[in-house]
Design a protein around this motif. Structure first.
Motif, PDB file in Angstrom:
ATOM      1  N   VAL A 100      -7.813  -1.845  -1.142  1.00 38.79           N
ATOM      2  CA  VAL A 100      -6.686  -2.219  -1.046  1.00 38.79           C
ATOM      3  C   VAL A 100      -6.083  -1.694  -2.313  1.00 38.79           C
ATOM      4  O   VAL A 100      -6.492  -2.088  -3.333  1.00 38.79           O
TER       5      VAL A 100
ATOM      6  N   TRP B 293       0.118  -1.414  -4.348  1.00 33.40           N
ATOM      7  CA  TRP B 293       1.377  -0.722  -4.093  1.00 33.40           C
ATOM      8  C   TRP B 293       1.156   0.316  -2.653  1.00 33.40           C
ATOM      9  O   TRP B 293       2.338   0.763  -2.143  1.00 33.40           O
ATOM     10  N   LYS B 294       0.127   1.017  -2.411  1.00 35.32           N
ATOM     11  CA  LYS B 294      -0.053   1.903  -1.348  1.00 35.32           C
ATOM     12  C   LYS B 294      -0.449   1.134  -0.249  1.00 35.32           C
ATOM     13  O   LYS B 294      -0.110   1.753   1.105  1.00 35.32           O
ATOM     14  N   GLY B 295      -1.307   0.127  -0.332  1.00 31.76           N
ATOM     15  CA  GLY B 295      -1.682  -0.626   0.960  1.00 31.76           C
ATOM     16  C   GLY B 295      -3.137  -0.438   1.280  1.00 31.76           C
ATOM     17  O   GLY B 295      -3.821  -0.367   0.217  1.00 31.76           O
ATOM     18  N   THR B 296      -3.509  -0.655   2.427  1.00 34.25           N
ATOM     19  CA  THR B 296      -5.155  -0.526   2.634  1.00 34.25           C
ATOM     20  C   THR B 296      -5.406   0.832   3.034  1.00 34.25           C
ATOM     21  O   THR B 296      -4.943   1.474   4.066  1.00 34.25           O
TER      22      THR B 296
ATOM     23  N   TYR C 269      -4.206   6.542   4.381  1.00 34.60           N
ATOM     24  CA  TYR C 269      -3.857   5.225   4.442  1.00 34.60           C
ATOM     25  C   TYR C 269      -3.211   5.485   5.689  1.00 34.60           C
ATOM     26  O   TYR C 269      -1.859   5.924   5.891  1.00 34.60           O
TER      27      TYR C 269
ATOM     28  N   PRO D  71       0.494   2.666   5.343  1.00 39.93           N
ATOM     29  CA  PRO D  71       0.804   2.588   3.950  1.00 39.93           C
ATOM     30  C   PRO D  71       2.148   1.815   3.539  1.00 39.93           C
ATOM     31  O   PRO D  71       3.031   1.619   4.577  1.00 39.93           O
ATOM     32  N   LYS D  72       2.411   1.158   2.665  1.00 36.60           N
ATOM     33  CA  LYS D  72       3.350   0.498   2.117  1.00 36.60           C
ATOM     34  C   LYS D  72       4.702   1.423   2.001  1.00 36.60           C
ATOM     35  O   LYS D  72       4.253   2.632   2.032  1.00 36.60           O
TER      36      LYS D  72
ATOM     37  N   LYS E 166       1.211   8.706   4.321  1.00 36.18           N
ATOM     38  CA  LYS E 166       0.874   8.324   5.664  1.00 36.18           C
ATOM     39  C   LYS E 166      -0.132   9.305   6.343  1.00 36.18           C
ATOM     40  O   LYS E 166       0.233  10.330   6.523  1.00 36.18           O
TER      41      LYS E 166
END
Length: 94
Positions: A44, A47-50, A70, A73-74, A81
């Motif tokens: 994780v 700021w980008k996500g999982t 990702y 992504p966030k 993505k």
């Protein structure tokens, strides 16, 4: 043309990588899927996500969790993505 190579094999190549935090993220259609296998590993980024991971297999040798992406992504990282980045000995040549 930016290329990603490991064990003498080109894994990905593209003129349109996205560079984030010093890593080249390759568009999904520029990556050799025949050399990747899904990994259960995730990590994780705040700021980008999982991130999800792939392992590479070239000439019978495996490089575990050598690639990540990702899938959801966030918003701040939406441009990467499904793009794939590499590490663990994968050579990136811009």
């Amino acid at each position: 043309m930016t290329t990603a190579t490991w064990n003498g094999e080109t894994i990905a190549e593209s003129d349109d990588t996205k560079v984030v935090e010093g890593n080249h993220y390759f568009p999904p259609d520029s990556v050799r899927r025949d050399l990747l296998s899904a990994s259960p590993t995730t990590s994780v980024c705040p700021w980008k996500g999982t991130a999800s991971y792939y392992s590479l297999t070239v000439d019978g040798q495996e490089n575990t969790d050598a690639a990540w992406y990702y899938p959801a992504p966030k918003d701040a990282a939406a441009e990467i993505k499904d793009h794939v980045a590499f590490w663990r000995g994968v050579e990136i040549t811009p």
